[in-house]
Design an enzyme around this catalytic site. Structure first.
Site, PDB file in Angstrom:
ATOM      1  N   GLY A 210       0.834  -1.206   0.000  1.00  0.00           N
ATOM      2  CA  GLY A 210       0.000   0.000   0.000  1.00  0.00           C
ATOM      3  C   GLY A 210       0.861   1.245   0.000  1.00  0.00           C
ATOM      4  O   GLY A 210       2.049   1.182  -0.328  1.00  0.00           O
ATOM      5  N   ASN A 211       0.275   2.376   0.323  1.00  0.00           N
ATOM      6  CA  ASN A 211       1.055   3.615   0.449  1.00  0.00           C
ATOM      7  C   ASN A 211       0.419   4.514   1.498  1.00  0.00           C
ATOM      8  O   ASN A 211      -0.612   4.175   2.065  1.00  0.00           O
ATOM      9  CB  ASN A 211       1.192   4.308  -0.913  1.00  0.00           C
ATOM     10  N   ARG A 212       1.045   5.641   1.760  1.00  0.00           N
ATOM     11  CA  ARG A 212       0.634   6.474   2.893  1.00  0.00           C
ATOM     12  C   ARG A 212      -0.511   7.450   2.590  1.00  0.00           C
ATOM     13  O   ARG A 212      -0.816   8.306   3.412  1.00  0.00           O
ATOM     14  CB  ARG A 212       1.835   7.291   3.396  1.00  0.00           C
TER      15      ARG A 212
END
Ligand code: C5P
Length: 402
Positions: A210-212
């Site tokens: 995923g990412n932030r």
């Protein structure tokens, strides 16, 4: 359109008053705050308890009410000033005539005379009363004051007769209000599609890449578009954010592939697309059915494959749509953004650099440069993301209205 608006509903004594409970429900669902003021005779047709329960506010019937054993005054002036919109529904011939002539013998009429907001009235009466010259005079007089009539509908009447005089159905009253209040808003009649948040690409049943991204920028853009009059579809990856109003069609997805499919469902109908999502560029080539176990040795390799570039696919399928992308860069920001603008067939791109303090993921602020396909550009200061959303819409609106 009605989200966050204070709506004062004045109910007078006609049989159609029973339908106002549905109207209150619809107004609340549309995100409005509702207060009800009613005449004594209206309370014979629908109970104050029903309306106070639905509106989540006490219903006001008289100038004076009892509170904790003592008498207190219902301030019609405050009530009138509280309202962003007042609706008299059903509006009987009697009340309409009193409104037209300045009579003030109940709380509803005193509130009407005190209200500075737009006032709508939805007449309801028998067909002959509706056609009577004195009723027509009331309609004309009230409209000459700037009040807005929601015309009665035709059909079966409580008297058993059939004709013009039925109060407009609650859904039609709501549509009338939304349409009227939306007039003059810059995105009225426009369909906007926005992506927001990260995507999660599964590795196994418990892990993902995923990412932030928190989704804040996309959600703010969606809220602002709705306030500016647009019909909004927001396709969001996993985020904790919610939307309070039912006027934004929020579709939640998890992966880049799901986002691609969802966006393409709505794309042909939309006029403006903004890709604010941080879509994964790669995903695991295979998703393990079981949790991946530790193995001997220090290294583990995961094979990845490209996801579909949603924005690029929209650029290729573009017909009338105005396409806006985001470019989050760490170096040579403007150059990379210009390449993306051309490469993805966009109309504009919003550049934010991770090198700027207060910009990017996980912050409540952002610092952007808006770049269009004709090399027009504008750089803004660090601002709250809600304000950045206003700036972005201002830039888009300038370009779609030229
Ligand atoms: O090429 P890059 O990923 O930097 O482009 C960013 C823009 O493209 C963003 O607007 C993002 O929402 C969109 N994008 C997309 N699908 C992808 C990757 C990025 O729509 N697979």
């Amino acid at each position: 359109m009605l989200s966050g608006k204070n709506i004062l509903l004045g109910i007078t004594g006609g049989i159609a008053a029973y339908k106002t409970s549905f109207l209150v429900r619809l107004l609340i669902k549309a995100g409005a705050s509702v207060k009800v003021v009613m005449t004594q005779s209206a309370s014979s047709f629908v109970t104050p308890l029903t309306l106070s329960t639905l509106s989540k506010n006490p219903v006001l019937l008289d100038f004076i009410h009892e509170e904790d054993g003592s008498l207190s005054w219902n301030n019609h002036v405050e009530l009138g000033l509280w309202a962003d919109v007042m609706i008299i529904a059903p509006a009987t011939a009697n009340t309409l005539s009193k409104m037209a002539n300045g009579n003030c013998d109940n709380l509803l009429l005193a509130t009407y005379l005190s209200a500075k907001c737009p006032v709508f009235f939805a007449p309801a009466m028998d067909l002959d009363m509706y056609k009577h010259p004195s009723t027509k005079t009331s309609f004309e007089k009230l409209q000459s004051f700037g009040n807005i009539m929601i015309p009665a509908e035709s059909g079966e009447l409580a008297s058993g007769l059939s004709g013009e005089g039925r109060m407009a159905e609650p859904e039609n009253i709501l549509a009338f209000l939304e349409n009227h209040l939306g007039q003059g808003l810059p995105l009225q009649g426009k369909r906007v599609l926005i992506t927001a948040g990260p995507t999660h690409e599964a590795l196994d049943p418990v892990r993902f890449l995923g990412n932030r991204s928190t989704g804040t920028m996309g959600f703010e853009l969606a809220k602002k578009a709705q306030e500016l009059g647009a019909e909004v579809v927001l396709v969001s990856g996993p985020t904790t954010l919610t939307i309070a109003t039912s006027n934004i069609n929020l579709q939640r997805v998890s992966t880049a592939e799901e986002m691609y499919l969802e966006v393409h469902k709505y794309y042909s109908y939309c006029d403006i697309f903004i890709g604010a999502a941080a879509v994964a560029d790669y995903r695991p080539k295979t998703i393990s059915e079981q949790k991946i176990k530790k193995k001997a040795g220090d290294e583990m390799k995961i094979e990845l494959e490209r996801t579909k570039d949603i924005l690029k696919s929209l650029g290729e399928a573009k017909k009338h749509q105005f396409l806006v992308g985001f470019a989050l860069e760490t170096e040579n920001e403007l150059e990379h953004a210009k390449d993306k603008l051309a490469g993805k067939n966009l109309d504009a791109i919003i550049v934010n650099s991770l090198n700027n303090k207060g910009a990017g993921f996980g912050t409540l602020t952002n610092k952007i440069t808006f770049l269009d396909k004709n090399s027009g550009s504008k750089t803004f200061d660090v601002k709250a993301k809600s304000e950045v959303a206003s700036d972005i819409w201002e830039e888009i609106i300038k370009r779609i209205h030229v």
